[in-house]
Design a protein around this motif. Structure first.
Motif, PDB file in Angstrom:
ATOM      1  N   PHE A 267       1.029  -1.346   0.052  1.00 16.46           N
ATOM      2  CA  PHE A 267       0.295  -0.099  -0.108  1.00 16.46           C
ATOM      3  C   PHE A 267       0.884   0.953   0.063  1.00 16.46           C
ATOM      4  O   PHE A 267       1.599   1.558   1.094  1.00 16.46           O
ATOM      5  N   ALA A 268       1.042   1.924  -1.194  1.00 19.58           N
ATOM      6  CA  ALA A 268       1.979   2.914  -1.141  1.00 19.58           C
ATOM      7  C   ALA A 268       1.119   3.832  -2.187  1.00 19.58           C
ATOM      8  O   ALA A 268       0.632   3.664  -3.150  1.00 19.58           O
ATOM      9  N   VAL A 269       1.548   5.093  -2.132  1.00 18.99           N
ATOM     10  CA  VAL A 269       1.363   6.522  -3.125  1.00 18.99           C
ATOM     11  C   VAL A 269       2.487   7.307  -3.129  1.00 18.99           C
ATOM     12  O   VAL A 269       3.013   7.170  -4.282  1.00 18.99           O
ATOM     13  N   HIS A 270       2.966   7.979  -2.178  1.00 15.95           N
ATOM     14  CA  HIS A 270       3.725   8.972  -2.515  1.00 15.95           C
ATOM     15  C   HIS A 270       5.252   8.742  -1.934  1.00 15.95           C
ATOM     16  O   HIS A 270       6.008   9.399  -2.539  1.00 15.95           O
ATOM     17  N   THR A 271       5.174   7.408  -1.367  1.00 16.76           N
ATOM     18  CA  THR A 271       6.747   7.258  -0.667  1.00 16.76           C
ATOM     19  C   THR A 271       7.418   6.517  -1.539  1.00 16.76           C
ATOM     20  O   THR A 271       7.066   5.284  -1.681  1.00 16.76           O
ATOM     21  N   ALA A 272       8.532   7.226  -2.037  1.00 18.79           N
ATOM     22  CA  ALA A 272       9.297   5.896  -2.933  1.00 18.79           C
ATOM     23  C   ALA A 272       9.911   4.775  -2.401  1.00 18.79           C
ATOM     24  O   ALA A 272       9.949   3.819  -3.090  1.00 18.79           O
ATOM     25  N   GLU A 273      10.277   4.948  -1.140  1.00 22.06           N
ATOM     26  CA  GLU A 273      10.821   3.676  -0.498  1.00 22.06           C
ATOM     27  C   GLU A 273       9.873   2.525  -0.305  1.00 22.06           C
ATOM     28  O   GLU A 273      10.195   1.339  -0.225  1.00 22.06           O
ATOM     29  N   ARG A 274       8.588   2.850  -0.665  1.00 23.39           N
ATOM     30  CA  ARG A 274       7.579   1.689  -0.641  1.00 23.39           C
ATOM     31  C   ARG A 274       7.495   0.881  -2.014  1.00 23.39           C
ATOM     32  O   ARG A 274       6.670  -0.139  -2.173  1.00 23.39           O
ATOM     33  N   TYR A 275       8.037   1.538  -3.141  1.00 17.35           N
ATOM     34  CA  TYR A 275       8.149   0.889  -4.206  1.00 17.35           C
ATOM     35  C   TYR A 275       9.156  -0.103  -4.400  1.00 17.35           C
ATOM     36  O   TYR A 275      10.238   0.294  -4.088  1.00 17.35           O
ATOM     37  N   ASP A 276       9.099  -1.212  -4.790  1.00 15.82           N
ATOM     38  CA  ASP A 276       9.788  -2.411  -5.043  1.00 15.82           C
ATOM     39  C   ASP A 276      10.667  -2.379  -6.397  1.00 15.82           C
ATOM     40  O   ASP A 276      11.776  -2.749  -6.252  1.00 15.82           O
ATOM     41  N   TYR A 277      10.016  -1.905  -7.611  1.00  8.11           N
ATOM     42  CA  TYR A 277      10.699  -2.162  -8.670  1.00  8.11           C
ATOM     43  C   TYR A 277      10.764  -0.728  -9.142  1.00  8.11           C
ATOM     44  O   TYR A 277       9.803   0.069  -9.115  1.00  8.11           O
ATOM     45  N   TRP A 278      11.927  -0.517  -9.984  1.00  5.39           N
ATOM     46  CA  TRP A 278      12.096   0.762 -10.625  1.00  5.39           C
ATOM     47  C   TRP A 278      12.787   0.682 -12.089  1.00  5.39           C
ATOM     48  O   TRP A 278      13.476  -0.368 -12.428  1.00  5.39           O
ATOM     49  N   GLY A 279      12.212   1.364 -13.182  1.00  3.88           N
ATOM     50  CA  GLY A 279      12.910   1.536 -14.268  1.00  3.88           C
ATOM     51  C   GLY A 279      14.039   2.442 -14.192  1.00  3.88           C
ATOM     52  O   GLY A 279      14.468   2.997 -13.333  1.00  3.88           O
ATOM     53  N   GLN A 280      14.832   2.551 -15.551  1.00  2.73           N
ATOM     54  CA  GLN A 280      15.940   3.436 -15.413  1.00  2.73           C
ATOM     55  C   GLN A 280      15.703   4.885 -15.683  1.00  2.73           C
ATOM     56  O   GLN A 280      16.676   5.770 -15.366  1.00  2.73           O
ATOM     57  N   GLY A 281      14.379   5.013 -15.977  1.00  2.00           N
ATOM     58  CA  GLY A 281      14.159   6.653 -16.067  1.00  2.00           C
ATOM     59  C   GLY A 281      14.305   6.831 -17.631  1.00  2.00           C
ATOM     60  O   GLY A 281      15.201   6.197 -18.426  1.00  2.00           O
ATOM     61  N   THR A 282      13.475   8.008 -18.108  1.00  2.00           N
ATOM     62  CA  THR A 282      13.452   8.673 -19.264  1.00  2.00           C
ATOM     63  C   THR A 282      13.420  10.140 -18.973  1.00  2.00           C
ATOM     64  O   THR A 282      12.941  10.653 -17.950  1.00  2.00           O
TER      65      THR A 282
END
Length: 123
Positions: free
Chosen positions: A102-117
């Protein structure tokens, strides 16, 4: 395990539009909340928008509300961020993120990330 890959960034003039896409791959996409964050040079990563698994709820940072729209297509394992009326302060590296927490604004609660664009808005 989920792998995320963003696309669609570029250089645009003030007032222009861009559509970012995030393609997910891996064992399953089911149940993942998706979000977009951004990071400008010298600044902390900040929340932009999020969408629940069903797409029934969306969340936006105040700075982008009314200009950006987040969406998803679970059949295609994609999430998109439509960005309109772009401003120079929208210039940043934009990241796609996914979580079953359960996450909305907090980056630390997201498990997977892309490399960015990269998105650059010129005046």
């Amino acid at each position: 395990q989920v792998q995320l890959a963003e696309s669609g960034g570029g250089l645009v003039q003030v007032g222009g539009s861009l559509r970012l896409s995030c393609a997910a791959s891996g064992r399953t996409f089911s149940g993942y909340r998706m979000a977009w964050f951004r990071q400008a040079p010298g600044k902390a990563r900040e929340f932009v928008a999020a969408i629940t698994w069903s797409g029934g709820s969306t969340y936006y940072a105040n700075s982008v509300k009314g200009r950006f729209t987040i969406s998803r297509d679970n059949a295609k394992y994609t999430s998109s961020l439509q960005m309109n009326s772009l401003k120079p302060e929208d210039t940043a590296l934009y990241y796609c993120a996914a979580t079953r927490n359960f996450a909305v604004h907090t980056a630390e609660r997201y498990d997977y990330w892309g490399q960015g664009t990269q998105v650059t808005v010129s005046s």
